[in-house]
Motif scaffolding. Structure first.
Motif, PDB file in Angstrom:
ATOM      1  N   UNK A  93       0.862  -1.175   0.000  1.00 34.99           N
ATOM      2  CA  UNK A  93       0.000   0.000   0.000  1.00 34.99           C
ATOM      3  C   UNK A  93       0.896   1.221   0.000  1.00 34.99           C
ATOM      4  N   UNK A  94       0.741   2.076  -1.014  1.00 37.20           N
ATOM      5  CA  UNK A  94       1.641   3.212  -1.141  1.00 37.20           C
ATOM      6  C   UNK A  94       0.890   4.442  -1.632  1.00 37.20           C
ATOM      7  N   UNK A  95       1.558   5.577  -1.519  1.00 41.55           N
ATOM      8  CA  UNK A  95       1.029   6.822  -2.052  1.00 41.55           C
ATOM      9  C   UNK A  95       2.046   7.335  -3.069  1.00 41.55           C
ATOM     10  N   UNK A  96       1.600   7.453  -4.318  1.00 44.51           N
ATOM     11  CA  UNK A  96       2.494   7.832  -5.406  1.00 44.51           C
ATOM     12  C   UNK A  96       1.801   8.863  -6.286  1.00 44.51           C
ATOM     13  N   UNK A  97       2.515   9.917  -6.648  1.00 44.85           N
ATOM     14  CA  UNK A  97       1.955  10.984  -7.494  1.00 44.85           C
ATOM     15  C   UNK A  97       0.682  11.572  -6.897  1.00 44.85           C
ATOM     16  N   UNK A  98       0.643  11.648  -5.575  1.00 39.36           N
ATOM     17  CA  UNK A  98      -0.488  12.266  -4.902  1.00 39.36           C
ATOM     18  C   UNK A  98      -1.706  11.376  -4.719  1.00 39.36           C
ATOM     19  N   UNK A 100      -3.230   7.207  -3.555  1.00 41.68           N
ATOM     20  CA  UNK A 100      -2.973   5.898  -2.957  1.00 41.68           C
ATOM     21  C   UNK A 100      -3.254   4.792  -3.974  1.00 41.68           C
ATOM     22  N   UNK A 101      -2.561   3.673  -3.799  1.00 40.29           N
ATOM     23  CA  UNK A 101      -2.837   2.510  -4.633  1.00 40.29           C
ATOM     24  C   UNK A 101      -2.208   1.274  -4.011  1.00 40.29           C
ATOM     25  N   UNK A 102      -2.672   0.112  -4.460  1.00 37.12           N
ATOM     26  CA  UNK A 102      -2.037  -1.163  -4.140  1.00 37.12           C
ATOM     27  C   UNK A 102      -1.094  -1.560  -5.271  1.00 37.12           C
ATOM     28  N   UNK A 103      -0.067  -2.297  -4.922  1.00 37.69           N
ATOM     29  CA  UNK A 103       0.764  -3.008  -5.886  1.00 37.69           C
ATOM     30  C   UNK A 103       0.908  -4.441  -5.403  1.00 37.69           C
ATOM     31  N   UNK A 104       0.761  -5.387  -6.313  1.00 39.94           N
ATOM     32  CA  UNK A 104       0.882  -6.796  -5.947  1.00 39.94           C
ATOM     33  C   UNK A 104       2.347  -7.123  -5.651  1.00 39.94           C
ATOM     34  N   UNK A 105       2.592  -7.874  -4.582  1.00 38.61           N
ATOM     35  CA  UNK A 105       3.937  -8.308  -4.236  1.00 38.61           C
ATOM     36  C   UNK A 105       4.158  -9.735  -4.700  1.00 38.61           C
ATOM     37  N   UNK A 121       4.144   1.573   2.360  1.00 37.68           N
ATOM     38  CA  UNK A 121       5.295   2.320   1.897  1.00 37.68           C
ATOM     39  C   UNK A 121       5.654   3.476   2.826  1.00 37.68           C
ATOM     40  N   UNK A 122       6.871   3.934   2.701  1.00 33.34           N
ATOM     41  CA  UNK A 122       7.334   5.045   3.514  1.00 33.34           C
ATOM     42  C   UNK A 122       6.671   6.359   3.182  1.00 33.34           C
ATOM     43  N   UNK A 123       5.973   6.420   2.045  1.00 37.55           N
ATOM     44  CA  UNK A 123       5.305   7.650   1.631  1.00 37.55           C
ATOM     45  C   UNK A 123       3.854   7.727   2.133  1.00 37.55           C
ATOM     46  N   UNK A 124       3.397   6.721   2.899  1.00 37.03           N
ATOM     47  CA  UNK A 124       2.033   6.719   3.424  1.00 37.03           C
ATOM     48  C   UNK A 124       1.977   7.634   4.648  1.00 37.03           C
ATOM     49  N   UNK A 125       1.155   8.692   4.619  1.00 36.40           N
ATOM     50  CA  UNK A 125       1.108   9.615   5.765  1.00 36.40           C
ATOM     51  C   UNK A 125       0.319   9.037   6.936  1.00 36.40           C
ATOM     52  N   UNK A 126       0.528   9.631   8.104  1.00 35.43           N
ATOM     53  CA  UNK A 126      -0.195   9.232   9.309  1.00 35.43           C
ATOM     54  C   UNK A 126      -1.622   9.780   9.307  1.00 35.43           C
ATOM     55  N   UNK A 127      -2.563   8.965   9.812  1.00 42.72           N
ATOM     56  CA  UNK A 127      -3.935   9.388  10.100  1.00 42.72           C
ATOM     57  C   UNK A 127      -4.656  10.016   8.906  1.00 42.72           C
ATOM     58  N   UNK A 128      -4.324   9.558   7.706  1.00 40.16           N
ATOM     59  CA  UNK A 128      -4.987  10.076   6.513  1.00 40.16           C
ATOM     60  C   UNK A 128      -5.822   9.004   5.808  1.00 40.16           C
ATOM     61  N   UNK A 129      -5.350   7.766   5.822  1.00 36.83           N
ATOM     62  CA  UNK A 129      -6.028   6.668   5.145  1.00 36.83           C
ATOM     63  C   UNK A 129      -6.088   5.462   6.074  1.00 36.83           C
ATOM     64  N   UNK A 130      -6.864   4.473   5.668  1.00 35.68           N
ATOM     65  CA  UNK A 130      -6.969   3.216   6.395  1.00 35.68           C
ATOM     66  C   UNK A 130      -6.889   2.074   5.391  1.00 35.68           C
ATOM     67  N   UNK A 131      -6.371   0.952   5.842  1.00 37.68           N
ATOM     68  CA  UNK A 131      -6.190  -0.200   4.970  1.00 37.68           C
ATOM     69  C   UNK A 131      -6.632  -1.440   5.721  1.00 37.68           C
ATOM     70  N   UNK A 132      -7.169  -2.412   4.980  1.00 34.93           N
ATOM     71  CA  UNK A 132      -7.648  -3.599   5.672  1.00 34.93           C
ATOM     72  C   UNK A 132      -7.989  -4.730   4.734  1.00 34.93           C
ATOM     73  N   UNK A 148       5.676   2.549   6.547  1.00 35.56           N
ATOM     74  CA  UNK A 148       6.647   1.482   6.812  1.00 35.56           C
ATOM     75  C   UNK A 148       6.157   0.427   7.800  1.00 35.56           C
ATOM     76  N   UNK A 149       4.841   0.304   7.958  1.00 37.03           N
ATOM     77  CA  UNK A 149       4.313  -0.697   8.875  1.00 37.03           C
ATOM     78  C   UNK A 149       3.965  -1.958   8.108  1.00 37.03           C
TER      79      UNK A 149
END
Length: 206
Positions: A93-98, A100-105, A121-132, A148-149
């Motif tokens: 889960x990352x934030x790229x070019x402003x 969010x998106x998933x990329x398959x690993x 990803x390291x570009x994911x900000x705090x308290x802005x989005x949720x993932x599950x 980075x979690x």
């Protein structure tokens, strides 16, 4: 994949909102996992509503802001997930070019069968989005996204029904759900029937 059904007849005296949700999966790192209103159906007295689902998992995310009871998780992206299939077991889960998106690993032999993985990803900000994760195309549980979690979900579905005021995707305060009932499916059983009585409790239909 297994297909399940729950039929609920509203035999109470009022217009009622029925909500299904699932027990929290096991996770790593002691992260706070929020339970979402998985399915929601409205019913007038004497009306029967039907919930149908299959045990097919998914990854999902939503730009929720801070995640807490009452917040609505509306998935912006839903990807198929399979804890027993190495090629569908993990995403980043990352934030790229402003955005969010998933990329398959890629498959990794160190991952455990039965688990689902989300690398943030390291570009994911705090308290802005949720993932599950979700089931049958809609979210069941979410955590607050943070950079980075490394998240590991071990799902073991247990199903619950509750009556009250709910919206689909709403973060639930499960401890406050006083009239919830766990729905058990035994052996080859895949269908259950309940009635919601004048006493505002759920009872099985024999």
């Amino acid at each position: 994949m297994a297909a399940y059904r729950l039929e609920v007849q509203n035999n109470s005296s009022g217009f009622t909102n029925f909500c299904m949700y699932q027990s929290v999966p096991d996770t790593n790192l002691g992260v706070q996992v929020e339970t979402l209103a998985w399915f929601v159906e409205l019913a007038y007295p004497t009306t029967t509503v039907t919930f149908d689902w299959t045990v097919d998992y998914s990854f999902c995310w939503s730009e929720t802001g801070p995640l807490s009871p009452g917040v609505t998780f509306t998935a912006s992206q839903v990807w198929a997930a399979d804890p027993m299939n190495p090629v569908q077991q993990a995403v980043q889960f990352l934030r790229s070019n402003g955005a969010y998106t998933f990329e398959r690993l890629a498959a990794d032999p160190t991952r455990h069968a039965g688990d689902l993985y989300v690398e943030q990803g390291g570009d994911v900000p705090l308290r802005a989005a949720s993932v599950g994760i979700g089931m049958s195309g809609t979210g069941t549980h979410a955590v607050q996204a943070q950079p980075n979690l490394h998240l590991v979900f071990t799902p073991h579905p247990r199903y619950w029904i509750v009556a009250g005021e709910f919206e689909h995707g709403e973060v639930l305060d499960v401890a406050e759900l006083s009239n919830a009932l766990e729905i058990d499916y035994y052996g080859a059983q895949t269908s259950q029937r309940l009635t919601y009585t004048m006493n505002n409790i759920f009872e099985p239909v024999q």
